[in-house]
Write a protein that holds these residues in place. Sequence first.
Motif, PDB file in Angstrom:
ATOM      1  N   GLY A   1       0.865  -1.122   0.054  1.00 60.01           N
ATOM      2  CA  GLY A   1      -0.123   0.024  -0.100  1.00 60.01           C
ATOM      3  C   GLY A   1       0.773   1.330   0.134  1.00 60.01           C
ATOM      4  O   GLY A   1       0.480   2.199  -0.682  1.00 60.01           O
TER       5      GLY A   1
ATOM      6  N   THR B   1      -2.917  -4.610  -5.425  1.00 59.51           N
ATOM      7  CA  THR B   1      -4.248  -4.102  -6.081  1.00 59.51           C
ATOM      8  C   THR B   1      -5.063  -3.909  -4.700  1.00 59.51           C
ATOM      9  O   THR B   1      -5.785  -2.698  -4.649  1.00 59.51           O
ATOM     10  CB  THR B   1      -4.994  -5.271  -6.866  1.00 59.51           C
ATOM     11  OG1 THR B   1      -4.955  -6.351  -6.405  1.00 59.51           O
ATOM     12  CG2 THR B   1      -3.947  -5.332  -8.046  1.00 59.51           C
TER      13      THR B   1
ATOM     14  N   LEU C   1      -4.891  -0.760  -2.594  1.00 58.97           N
ATOM     15  CA  LEU C   1      -5.155   0.612  -3.383  1.00 58.97           C
ATOM     16  C   LEU C   1      -6.590   0.572  -3.884  1.00 58.97           C
ATOM     17  O   LEU C   1      -6.875   1.795  -3.962  1.00 58.97           O
ATOM     18  CB  LEU C   1      -4.131   0.512  -4.442  1.00 58.97           C
ATOM     19  CG  LEU C   1      -2.718   0.703  -3.956  1.00 58.97           C
ATOM     20  CD1 LEU C   1      -1.772   0.573  -5.366  1.00 58.97           C
ATOM     21  CD2 LEU C   1      -2.267   1.976  -3.405  1.00 58.97           C
TER      22      LEU C   1
ATOM     23  N   THR D   1       0.178   1.691 -10.331  1.00 61.14           N
ATOM     24  CA  THR D   1       0.524   0.318  -9.630  1.00 61.14           C
ATOM     25  C   THR D   1      -0.580  -0.512  -9.907  1.00 61.14           C
ATOM     26  O   THR D   1      -0.213  -1.866 -10.373  1.00 61.14           O
ATOM     27  CB  THR D   1       0.733   0.967  -8.279  1.00 61.14           C
ATOM     28  OG1 THR D   1       1.503   1.771  -8.066  1.00 61.14           O
ATOM     29  CG2 THR D   1       0.886  -0.281  -7.308  1.00 61.14           C
ATOM     30  N   VAL D   2      -1.955  -0.148  -9.791  1.00 59.47           N
ATOM     31  CA  VAL D   2      -2.875  -1.356 -10.083  1.00 59.47           C
ATOM     32  C   VAL D   2      -2.874  -1.802 -11.401  1.00 59.47           C
ATOM     33  O   VAL D   2      -2.960  -2.859 -11.629  1.00 59.47           O
ATOM     34  CB  VAL D   2      -4.324  -0.445  -9.746  1.00 59.47           C
ATOM     35  CG1 VAL D   2      -5.399  -1.476  -9.892  1.00 59.47           C
ATOM     36  CG2 VAL D   2      -4.289  -0.351  -7.993  1.00 59.47           C
TER      37      VAL D   2
ATOM     38  N   ALA E   1      -1.305   5.279  -7.554  1.00 64.67           N
ATOM     39  CA  ALA E   1      -2.458   4.159  -7.505  1.00 64.67           C
ATOM     40  C   ALA E   1      -2.597   3.622  -8.852  1.00 64.67           C
ATOM     41  O   ALA E   1      -2.700   2.410  -9.183  1.00 64.67           O
ATOM     42  CB  ALA E   1      -3.616   4.470  -6.683  1.00 64.67           C
ATOM     43  N   ARG E   2      -3.137   4.431  -9.727  1.00 62.08           N
ATOM     44  CA  ARG E   2      -3.483   4.077 -10.880  1.00 62.08           C
ATOM     45  C   ARG E   2      -2.464   3.306 -11.753  1.00 62.08           C
ATOM     46  O   ARG E   2      -2.737   2.391 -12.277  1.00 62.08           O
ATOM     47  CB  ARG E   2      -3.984   5.288 -11.866  1.00 62.08           C
ATOM     48  CG  ARG E   2      -5.273   5.953 -11.597  1.00 62.08           C
ATOM     49  CD  ARG E   2      -5.464   7.030 -12.735  1.00 62.08           C
ATOM     50  NE  ARG E   2      -7.076   7.467 -12.542  1.00 62.08           N
ATOM     51  CZ  ARG E   2      -7.482   8.488 -13.053  1.00 62.08           C
ATOM     52  NH1 ARG E   2      -6.459   9.226 -13.995  1.00 62.08           N
ATOM     53  NH2 ARG E   2      -8.509   8.753 -13.178  1.00 62.08           N
TER      54      ARG E   2
ATOM     55  N   THR F   1      -8.818   3.993  -2.984  1.00 64.01           N
ATOM     56  CA  THR F   1      -9.455   4.564  -4.040  1.00 64.01           C
ATOM     57  C   THR F   1     -11.032   4.671  -3.585  1.00 64.01           C
ATOM     58  O   THR F   1     -11.581   5.610  -3.620  1.00 64.01           O
ATOM     59  CB  THR F   1      -9.320   3.788  -5.243  1.00 64.01           C
ATOM     60  OG1 THR F   1      -7.953   3.683  -5.487  1.00 64.01           O
ATOM     61  CG2 THR F   1      -9.975   4.723  -6.344  1.00 64.01           C
TER      62      THR F   1
ATOM     63  N   ASP G   1      -6.844   8.585  -8.630  1.00 64.99           N
ATOM     64  CA  ASP G   1      -5.929   8.508  -7.657  1.00 64.99           C
ATOM     65  C   ASP G   1      -6.316   8.988  -6.358  1.00 64.99           C
ATOM     66  O   ASP G   1      -6.795  10.158  -5.983  1.00 64.99           O
ATOM     67  CB  ASP G   1      -4.384   9.169  -8.019  1.00 64.99           C
ATOM     68  CG  ASP G   1      -3.542   8.336  -8.906  1.00 64.99           C
ATOM     69  OD1 ASP G   1      -3.376   7.101  -8.759  1.00 64.99           O
ATOM     70  OD2 ASP G   1      -2.929   8.991  -9.793  1.00 64.99           O
TER      71      ASP G   1
ATOM     72  N   GLY H   1       2.627   1.376  -3.267  1.00 70.65           N
ATOM     73  CA  GLY H   1       1.893   1.907  -4.442  1.00 70.65           C
ATOM     74  C   GLY H   1       1.340   3.486  -4.179  1.00 70.65           C
ATOM     75  O   GLY H   1       1.377   3.963  -5.298  1.00 70.65           O
ATOM     76  N   GLU H   2       1.406   3.983  -2.954  1.00 72.58           N
ATOM     77  CA  GLU H   2       0.941   5.458  -2.868  1.00 72.58           C
ATOM     78  C   GLU H   2       2.250   6.186  -3.553  1.00 72.58           C
ATOM     79  O   GLU H   2       1.929   7.214  -4.253  1.00 72.58           O
ATOM     80  CB  GLU H   2       0.819   5.591  -1.432  1.00 72.58           C
ATOM     81  CG  GLU H   2      -0.485   5.413  -0.945  1.00 72.58           C
ATOM     82  CD  GLU H   2      -0.772   5.968   0.382  1.00 72.58           C
ATOM     83  OE1 GLU H   2      -1.259   7.203   0.306  1.00 72.58           O
ATOM     84  OE2 GLU H   2      -0.644   5.230   1.453  1.00 72.58           O
TER      85      GLU H   2
END
Length: 237
Positions: free
Chosen positions: A64, A113, A116, A75-76, A72-73, A120, A182, A67-68
């Motif tokens: 997490g 995933t 995040l 990374t996912v 987020a977009r 979101t 994000d 990913g931040e």
Amino acid sequence: MDNPRSRVRLAALYAGGFLGPFGGAVTSSVLPEVGGDFGTSAGAAAATVSGYLLPFAGLMLVSGTVGERWGARRTVRVAYVVYVSASVLCAVAWSFPVLMAGRAVQGAANAFTTPLLLATIAAVTPRARLGRALGVFASMQAAGQTSAPLVGGLAAGFSWRWAFVGAAVVAAVLAVVGLPADPPRDGARPRLRSAWRVRTLRLAAAGFVGWGCLGGVSFLVALRLGDAFGLGAGPRG
């Protein structure tokens, strides 16, 4: 969230919550078939579940925050693409170690995933409706966990590998759809140590025990149905 594209992306958030637990439990009812294909026992084939969940659990400690920092977009979307590749590898696995490698990569991708997606949802949902939104996400995760043995068992009527093909298709669609936004940042750089609090660790321990019991029962039931009643993969699922 009023335009059709945003609604589709919001639905994809919940679908992502379904995909992770589904991938973890999809082999739980077809262990004899998996073992038979590779000349190993059902007990040894159970490692396909641990091989998914251990990387998932380990990387969730940091994914997490990482990913931040990455966004987020991005990374996912990358995680879904990796999940697709790993699912295809599982579907075409020519040896048990190759299957285990694919499962480990699946679990690692899922770790990037789930946290995040939750962040979101919290970012795009009005505060008054947040509890309901998180409840829907949790119900989708439960649906993934409970439907995976059934889907895996039905797929094994043809070949258990088809369950991984289905997972790859769903992950590919989710990668294309992406996230609606994000999560906003408060300006501070995300830090790994911020989650290491007594209250958080207590909740994590309770979740560990709960999910451990829930996941373990599905294996015991599926194996018992096969050993005691001679049921095939579909009825076991």
